[in-house]
Design a protein around this motif. Structure first.
Motif, PDB file in Angstrom:
ATOM      1  N   LEU A 221      84.791  44.588  32.381  1.00 52.68           N
ATOM      2  CA  LEU A 221      85.937  45.464  32.149  1.00 52.68           C
ATOM      3  C   LEU A 221      85.513  46.921  32.075  1.00 52.68           C
ATOM      4  CD1 LEU A 221      88.231  43.680  29.543  1.00 52.68           C
ATOM      5  CD2 LEU A 221      88.425  43.716  32.027  1.00 52.68           C
ATOM      6  N   SER A 222      84.299  47.181  31.562  1.00 51.45           N
ATOM      7  CA  SER A 222      83.851  48.566  31.423  1.00 51.45           C
ATOM      8  C   SER A 222      83.757  49.253  32.777  1.00 51.45           C
ATOM      9  CB  SER A 222      82.501  48.639  30.697  1.00 51.45           C
ATOM     10  OG  SER A 222      81.526  47.900  31.378  1.00 51.45           O
ATOM     11  N   SER A 223      83.303  48.528  33.803  1.00 55.44           N
ATOM     12  CA  SER A 223      83.257  49.120  35.149  1.00 55.44           C
ATOM     13  C   SER A 223      84.642  49.219  35.754  1.00 55.44           C
ATOM     14  CB  SER A 223      82.370  48.277  36.071  1.00 55.44           C
ATOM     15  OG  SER A 223      81.022  48.679  35.965  1.00 55.44           O
ATOM     16  N   ILE A 224      85.476  48.201  35.525  1.00 58.10           N
ATOM     17  CA  ILE A 224      86.842  48.229  36.053  1.00 58.10           C
ATOM     18  C   ILE A 224      87.580  49.464  35.535  1.00 58.10           C
ATOM     19  CG2 ILE A 224      89.086  47.051  35.929  1.00 58.10           C
ATOM     20  CD1 ILE A 224      87.503  44.375  36.050  1.00 58.10           C
ATOM     21  N   VAL A 225      87.296  49.819  34.274  1.00 55.42           N
ATOM     22  CA  VAL A 225      87.941  51.001  33.680  1.00 55.42           C
ATOM     23  C   VAL A 225      87.210  52.290  34.060  1.00 55.42           C
ATOM     24  CG1 VAL A 225      88.427  52.182  31.497  1.00 55.42           C
ATOM     25  CG2 VAL A 225      89.037  49.777  31.784  1.00 55.42           C
ATOM     26  N   SER A 226      85.885  52.346  33.839  1.00 60.57           N
ATOM     27  CA  SER A 226      85.161  53.609  34.063  1.00 60.57           C
ATOM     28  C   SER A 226      85.171  54.018  35.531  1.00 60.57           C
ATOM     29  CB  SER A 226      83.725  53.503  33.551  1.00 60.57           C
ATOM     30  OG  SER A 226      82.993  52.541  34.273  1.00 60.57           O
ATOM     31  N   ARG A 227      85.201  53.040  36.435  1.00 57.21           N
ATOM     32  CA  ARG A 227      85.251  53.354  37.873  1.00 57.21           C
ATOM     33  C   ARG A 227      86.696  53.363  38.410  1.00 57.21           C
ATOM     34  NH1 ARG A 227      80.089  53.733  39.424  1.00 57.21           N
ATOM     35  NH2 ARG A 227      78.508  52.507  38.323  1.00 57.21           N
ATOM     36  N   LYS A 228      87.646  53.192  37.484  1.00 57.31           N
ATOM     37  CA  LYS A 228      89.081  53.337  37.775  1.00 57.31           C
ATOM     38  C   LYS A 228      89.621  52.349  38.815  1.00 57.31           C
ATOM     39  CE  LYS A 228      89.079  58.208  36.439  1.00 57.31           C
ATOM     40  NZ  LYS A 228      89.571  57.962  35.091  1.00 57.31           N
ATOM     41  N   TRP A 229      89.026  51.169  38.886  1.00 53.71           N
ATOM     42  CA  TRP A 229      89.562  50.152  39.805  1.00 53.71           C
ATOM     43  C   TRP A 229      90.990  49.771  39.417  1.00 53.71           C
ATOM     44  CZ3 TRP A 229      85.064  46.019  40.218  1.00 53.71           C
ATOM     45  CH2 TRP A 229      83.912  46.659  40.703  1.00 53.71           C
ATOM     46  N   TYR A 230      91.311  49.897  38.132  1.00 51.57           N
ATOM     47  CA  TYR A 230      92.642  49.491  37.669  1.00 51.57           C
ATOM     48  C   TYR A 230      93.741  50.359  38.276  1.00 51.57           C
ATOM     49  CZ  TYR A 230      92.411  53.471  34.443  1.00 51.57           C
ATOM     50  OH  TYR A 230      92.312  54.727  33.905  1.00 51.57           O
ATOM     51  N   GLU A 231      93.363  51.504  38.848  1.00 48.08           N
ATOM     52  CA  GLU A 231      94.362  52.354  39.499  1.00 48.08           C
ATOM     53  C   GLU A 231      94.813  51.771  40.845  1.00 48.08           C
ATOM     54  OE1 GLU A 231      92.883  56.730  37.796  1.00 48.08           O
ATOM     55  OE2 GLU A 231      92.647  56.245  39.926  1.00 48.08           O
ATOM     56  N   VAL A 232      93.943  50.944  41.453  1.00 53.81           N
ATOM     57  CA  VAL A 232      94.263  50.397  42.784  1.00 53.81           C
ATOM     58  C   VAL A 232      94.447  48.878  42.768  1.00 53.81           C
ATOM     59  CG1 VAL A 232      93.264  52.263  44.141  1.00 53.81           C
ATOM     60  CG2 VAL A 232      91.774  50.421  43.346  1.00 53.81           C
ATOM     61  N   GLY A 233      94.148  48.249  41.641  1.00 56.72           N
ATOM     62  CA  GLY A 233      94.364  46.811  41.483  1.00 56.72           C
ATOM     63  C   GLY A 233      95.352  46.562  40.360  1.00 56.72           C
ATOM     64  N   GLN A 234      96.288  45.662  40.559  1.00 60.98           N
ATOM     65  CA  GLN A 234      97.367  45.470  39.595  1.00 60.98           C
ATOM     66  C   GLN A 234      97.060  44.392  38.558  1.00 60.98           C
ATOM     67  OE1 GLN A 234     100.044  47.032  38.850  1.00 60.98           O
ATOM     68  NE2 GLN A 234     101.093  45.536  37.571  1.00 60.98           N
ATOM     69  N   TYR A 235      96.426  43.292  38.992  1.00 57.20           N
ATOM     70  CA  TYR A 235      96.287  42.109  38.139  1.00 57.20           C
ATOM     71  C   TYR A 235      94.851  41.980  37.615  1.00 57.20           C
ATOM     72  CZ  TYR A 235     100.572  41.167  40.708  1.00 57.20           C
ATOM     73  OH  TYR A 235     101.818  41.280  41.281  1.00 57.20           O
ATOM     74  N   VAL A 236      94.728  41.858  36.296  1.00 57.00           N
ATOM     75  CA  VAL A 236      93.412  41.798  35.658  1.00 57.00           C
ATOM     76  C   VAL A 236      93.292  40.509  34.852  1.00 57.00           C
ATOM     77  CG1 VAL A 236      91.815  42.933  34.066  1.00 57.00           C
ATOM     78  CG2 VAL A 236      93.347  44.319  35.486  1.00 57.00           C
ATOM     79  N   THR A 237      92.173  39.824  35.018  1.00 57.44           N
ATOM     80  CA  THR A 237      91.853  38.660  34.190  1.00 57.44           C
ATOM     81  C   THR A 237      90.635  39.023  33.340  1.00 57.44           C
ATOM     82  OG1 THR A 237      92.589  37.218  35.992  1.00 57.44           O
ATOM     83  CG2 THR A 237      91.339  36.182  34.200  1.00 57.44           C
ATOM     84  N   ALA A 238      90.854  39.189  32.036  1.00 59.20           N
ATOM     85  CA  ALA A 238      89.803  39.644  31.119  1.00 59.20           C
ATOM     86  C   ALA A 238      89.194  38.442  30.399  1.00 59.20           C
ATOM     87  CB  ALA A 238      90.387  40.626  30.110  1.00 59.20           C
ATOM     88  N   ILE A 239      87.932  38.154  30.731  1.00 58.18           N
ATOM     89  CA  ILE A 239      87.274  36.968  30.164  1.00 58.18           C
ATOM     90  C   ILE A 239      86.045  37.394  29.359  1.00 58.18           C
ATOM     91  CG2 ILE A 239      86.220  34.730  30.656  1.00 58.18           C
ATOM     92  CD1 ILE A 239      87.853  34.553  33.170  1.00 58.18           C
ATOM     93  N   HIS A 240      85.941  36.837  28.160  1.00 61.53           N
ATOM     94  CA  HIS A 240      84.852  37.152  27.234  1.00 61.53           C
ATOM     95  C   HIS A 240      83.656  36.247  27.544  1.00 61.53           C
ATOM     96  CE1 HIS A 240      83.230  38.064  23.120  1.00 61.53           C
ATOM     97  NE2 HIS A 240      83.912  39.182  23.301  1.00 61.53           N
TER      98      HIS A 240
END
Length: 342
Positions: A221-240
């Motif tokens: 998740l840290s890369s998904i956020v810090s590299r801003k992938w969430y701006e171009v991808g809509q659906y996130v599955t966050a697994i611990h």
């Protein structure tokens, strides 16, 4: 006239002597102010657990040594990028680095063990194990490449998923998606679920998703956020999942050339940052989910019961594939992890 020239020469001598003495004093002062200058590099972007710990390590070394050790930091790949950081510490371009073990996994397959899902419950449990036989075995592997482990850092919880096609609530939902993979075991898993894995540097994923050449990617998740992938991808599955381990490594030859007191001081400083790093990746996981929800992303976090489906689909096969490459060294590392640290 001759007397004045003689007096002038005498004055020059005195001034020259004073300047030499002053230079010698300043040289002694500077040497005592920073007897050692250390180059510390990492490639993770700002506002990630690794980057924060890197800066904390630098600050602690300087403060605990009372300025006797100066630290030059090279953050965000400014000296060494992910692709060459292992080589960079091995040849002493940087004396110390914080980087993933996976850099060496082509030459030492046992070092990709932390990409096996669900090995431990959390980073705190893993840190305890790293201070035992597990850490010793990892260090032994890294010694082969001229590096030495002097402490531990964590990238965070890896193997979460983002895509712009549909929610991924169970492994079978990955079918048909073209996904950037995160290492060899991740690639094998994606393929087993009917997805198409793509090997790609994390810095290139944003544009690839934006252009539609990728449906999404696998990362922490840290890369998904810090590299801003969430701006171009809509659906996130966050697994611990189990957190990826980033050993704090030094060039072994440089390290052994230090005074014992310097080595002790540096190790003490690094150790003092480890508990903060564990706390930060736990907080970061929650903050990243909150940030993406606020952004309008659909974030799915499986319940404990739903995680059983993911565990069943991933862990046994990942262990099998890991041991196929890692052999006896891998067996030893898994034994270290499976054995209680109590």
């Amino acid at each position: 006239m001759q007397h004045r020239h003689s007096h002038s020469r005498q004055t020059c001598k005195l001034l020259g002597g004073a300047l030499v003495a002053a230079s010698a004093f300043l040289g002694m002062h500077n040497a005592s102010a920073a007897d050692l200058t250390l180059r510390l590099a990492w490639y993770m972007p700002p506002n990630t657990a690794v980057a924060d710990q890197g800066q904390e390590i630098a600050d602690k070394i300087e403060s605990m040594s009372q300025g006797d050790i100066k630290v030059q930091t090279f953050p965000s790949g400014s000296l060494l990028k992910e692709s060459n950081i292992g080589q960079g510490v091995a040849n002493n371009t940087a004396n110390m680095v914080i980087s993933g073990m996976h850099w060496w996994s082509n030459q030492a397959p046992a070092l990709q063990w932390d990409t096996i899902p669900f090995l431990v419950d959390d980073a705190s449990e893993l840190l305890d194990k790293l201070h035992g036989p597990l850490g010793q075995d990892i260090n032994q592997q890294l010694n082969r490449f001229g590096t030495q482990v002097i402490g531990w850092s964590f990238y965070g919880y890896a193997l979460s998923y983002i895509n712009n096609q549909h929610p991924v609530k169970r492994p079978s939902d990955l079918k048909g998606l073209k996904m950037r993979s995160e290492g060899k075991l991740s690639s094998i898993f994606l393929k087993s679920q009917g997805a198409t894995p793509v090997s790609m540097d994390s810095s290139e994923v944003y544009t690839a998703i934006q252009r539609g050449t990728l449906d999404g990617g696998v990362s922490g998740l840290s890369s998904i956020v810090s590299r801003k992938w969430y701006e171009v991808g809509q659906y996130v599955t966050a697994i611990h999942y189990a957190p990826l381990v980033y050993p704090v490594q030094v060039n072994r030859q440089w390290w052994m050339g230090l005074k014992p007191s310097q080595r002790k001081m540096i190790q003490k400083a690094v150790a003092s940052t480890e508990s903060d790093a564990v706390a930060e990746i736990e907080q970061e996981f929650k903050k990243d989910i909150a940030l993406m929800k606020k952004n309008g992303n659909q974030v799915y976090r499986p319940s404990d019961a739903e995680l059983q489906t993911w565990q069943k689909a991933t862990q046994a096969q990942a262990r099998k594939n890991y041991l196929k490459d890692a052999g006896g060294q891998g067996q030893k590392i898994l034994h270290d992890i499976d054995t209680s640290s109590e």
